[in-house]
Design an enzyme around this catalytic site. Sequence first.
Site, PDB file in Angstrom:
ATOM      1  CG  ASP A  38      -1.955   1.040   1.238  1.00 42.44           C
ATOM      2  OD1 ASP A  38      -3.068   0.772   1.686  1.00 42.44           O
ATOM      3  OD2 ASP A  38      -1.662   2.168   0.796  1.00 42.44           O
ATOM      4  CG  ASP A 133      -2.787   3.352  -2.454  1.00 41.81           C
ATOM      5  OD1 ASP A 133      -3.857   2.721  -2.410  1.00 41.81           O
ATOM      6  OD2 ASP A 133      -2.262   3.890  -1.463  1.00 41.81           O
ATOM      7  CD  GLU A 134      -5.431  -1.456  -0.152  1.00 37.32           C
ATOM      8  OE1 GLU A 134      -5.756  -2.273   0.694  1.00 37.32           O
ATOM      9  OE2 GLU A 134      -6.131  -0.479  -0.450  1.00 37.32           O
TER      10      GLU A 134
HETATM   11  P1  TTP Z   1      -5.356   4.965   0.952  1.00 37.85           P
HETATM   12  O1  TTP Z   1      -4.306   3.939   0.678  1.00 37.85           O
HETATM   13  O2  TTP Z   1      -6.504   4.600   1.817  1.00 37.85           O
HETATM   14  O3  TTP Z   1      -4.680   6.223   1.637  1.00 37.85           O
HETATM   15  P2  TTP Z   1      -3.275   6.897   1.372  1.00 37.85           P
HETATM   16  O4  TTP Z   1      -2.445   6.133   0.401  1.00 37.85           O
HETATM   17  O5  TTP Z   1      -3.485   8.329   0.998  1.00 37.85           O
HETATM   18  O6  TTP Z   1      -2.610   6.883   2.815  1.00 37.85           O
HETATM   19  P3  TTP Z   1      -1.955   5.653   3.602  1.00 37.85           P
HETATM   20  O7  TTP Z   1      -0.518   6.043   3.792  1.00 37.85           O
HETATM   21  O8  TTP Z   1      -2.689   5.588   4.898  1.00 37.85           O
HETATM   22  O9  TTP Z   1      -2.126   4.432   2.766  1.00 37.85           O
HETATM   23  O10 TTP Z   1      -5.946   5.509  -0.402  1.00 37.85           O
HETATM   24  C1  TTP Z   1      -5.174   5.655  -1.584  1.00 37.85           C
HETATM   25  C2  TTP Z   1      -5.573   6.904  -2.338  1.00 37.85           C
HETATM   26  O11 TTP Z   1      -6.961   6.875  -2.641  1.00 37.85           O
HETATM   27  C3  TTP Z   1      -5.348   8.177  -1.557  1.00 37.85           C
HETATM   28  O12 TTP Z   1      -4.033   8.691  -1.704  1.00 37.85           O
HETATM   29  C4  TTP Z   1      -6.392   9.080  -2.115  1.00 37.85           C
HETATM   30  C5  TTP Z   1      -7.508   8.188  -2.567  1.00 37.85           C
HETATM   31  N1  TTP Z   1      -8.615   8.241  -1.600  1.00 37.85           N
HETATM   32  C6  TTP Z   1      -9.657   9.146  -1.824  1.00 37.85           C
HETATM   33  O13 TTP Z   1      -9.662   9.859  -2.835  1.00 37.85           O
HETATM   34  N2  TTP Z   1     -10.666   9.213  -0.902  1.00 37.85           N
HETATM   35  C7  TTP Z   1     -10.710   8.449   0.222  1.00 37.85           C
HETATM   36  O14 TTP Z   1     -11.640   8.556   1.039  1.00 37.85           O
HETATM   37  C8  TTP Z   1      -9.632   7.526   0.448  1.00 37.85           C
HETATM   38  C9  TTP Z   1      -9.615   6.678   1.691  1.00 37.85           C
HETATM   39  C10 TTP Z   1      -8.622   7.462  -0.484  1.00 37.85           C
HETATM   40 MG    MG Z   2      -2.199   4.044   0.621  1.00 41.03          MG
END
Ligand code: TTP
Ligand code: MG
Length: 391
Positions: A38, A133-134
């Site tokens: 992730d 991203d995952e």
């Molecule tokens: P996530 O992997 O949930 O969050 P992140 O990568 O920003 O942070 P983390 O370090 O905790 O993993 O989500 C990936 C992307 O998806 C995030 O950068 C932006 C988008 N996203 C949204 O647009 N709205 C949302 O509510 C969420 C949770 C994510």
């Molecule tokens: Mg993330």
Amino acid sequence: MVPGNSRPTGVNAGVNSGMEAPSENHVESRLRKIIHIDADCFFAAIEMRDDPSLRGRPMAVGGRSDRRGVISTCNYEAREFGVRSAMASATAMRLCPDLIIVPGNMEKYREASLVIREIFFDYTELVEPLSLDEAYLDVTESDRCQGSATLIAEEIRRRVFEKLQITVSAGVAPNKFLAKIASDWRKPNGLYVVTPAQVEDFVRDLPVRKIHGVGKVTAEKLAQLGVKNCVDLRGYSVFELAEHFGSFGPRLYDLCRGKDLRSVKPSRRRKSLSVEHTYPTDLKGVEQCLDKLPELFVKLKSRLNRLDSDYRVTKAFVKVKFDDFSSTTLERLGTGARISDYRELMEEAVQRGGRPVRLLGIGVRFVDLREERQGAQLDMFQELGEDNGDQ
Ligand code: TTP
Ligand code: MG
């Protein structure tokens, strides 16, 4: 039946006759190596990469607060103020008055996501993307990095950083459930490994809130039952859990024991496959390069053999990188990837550069019959839609 708990056993005893525990005494048929990856504050990380003035300051990607915008994500500096994804930008600005909010650029994020996925495919065919991203990777059969999932995860993290200048966190575990939790454990820019021997200790003290699918409501319900950690949950029979939580009950029963048999389901198909090698000392001349071909060819064939028959090879290609880091790629259409094709392509490519060679690669490009079939279906639906006036 349930070790180390204070629940009355009578209830459990009555249960077993009526409802089979889903995986009581079940031994996972074989040990798997699953990696969950992730990216850290993904959208924000890309924006900080492209505008270094944003680094080290609280920033978010999202809509403007004066236009009822919402935060997509924010960097870790902003998280210290309580800013979170899906929060109204106005709220975020109240929590963190210095917050810089920049608009997003989905095209850029999609592009980065594809680059990351291509790196995953170097290790296994079994890649299941969950979002941009995952992803889950099943590397049980991978022979990369001496077959070590931990080394693979570290190498992927390093390569993503080298290629995109953003960090990703990784979790390594024997199943999806644990790998996903593990990738969160050392975020940002971290790696956490749960070996099969560590599963029991890891899961015992895990707060039930960490179980995917346990939201606020379920967590409150569990708290009322006196359940805080996974070990507390083990005091309940599968029947009781089904009674309280419906179809999620049996799953909870398994998860609190660290059991999760879900397989990694690959959903994106690849367009090409290649193997390459960087040599410790540069190769001089065509002959030295051709000597290396059989070894590369055997590797390529063995990886091709693992693909399903819907992949049809359309092109063979050779990549040569020279000692000055310039590189050249030559490809040939309409081939079944024969060694004779690679020999000719390599000869021509090496001569073209006329310099010592540091890297050789050979590969194939595909058409994917499966995707073509789906594409044909899609076209059909679109035509039907147009005929009916549907959108
Ligand atoms: P996530 O992997 O949930 O969050 P992140 O990568 O920003 O942070 P983390 O370090 O905790 O993993 O989500 C990936 C992307 O998806 C995030 O950068 C932006 C988008 N996203 C949204 O647009 N709205 C949302 O509510 C969420 C949770 C994510
Ligand atoms: Mg993330």
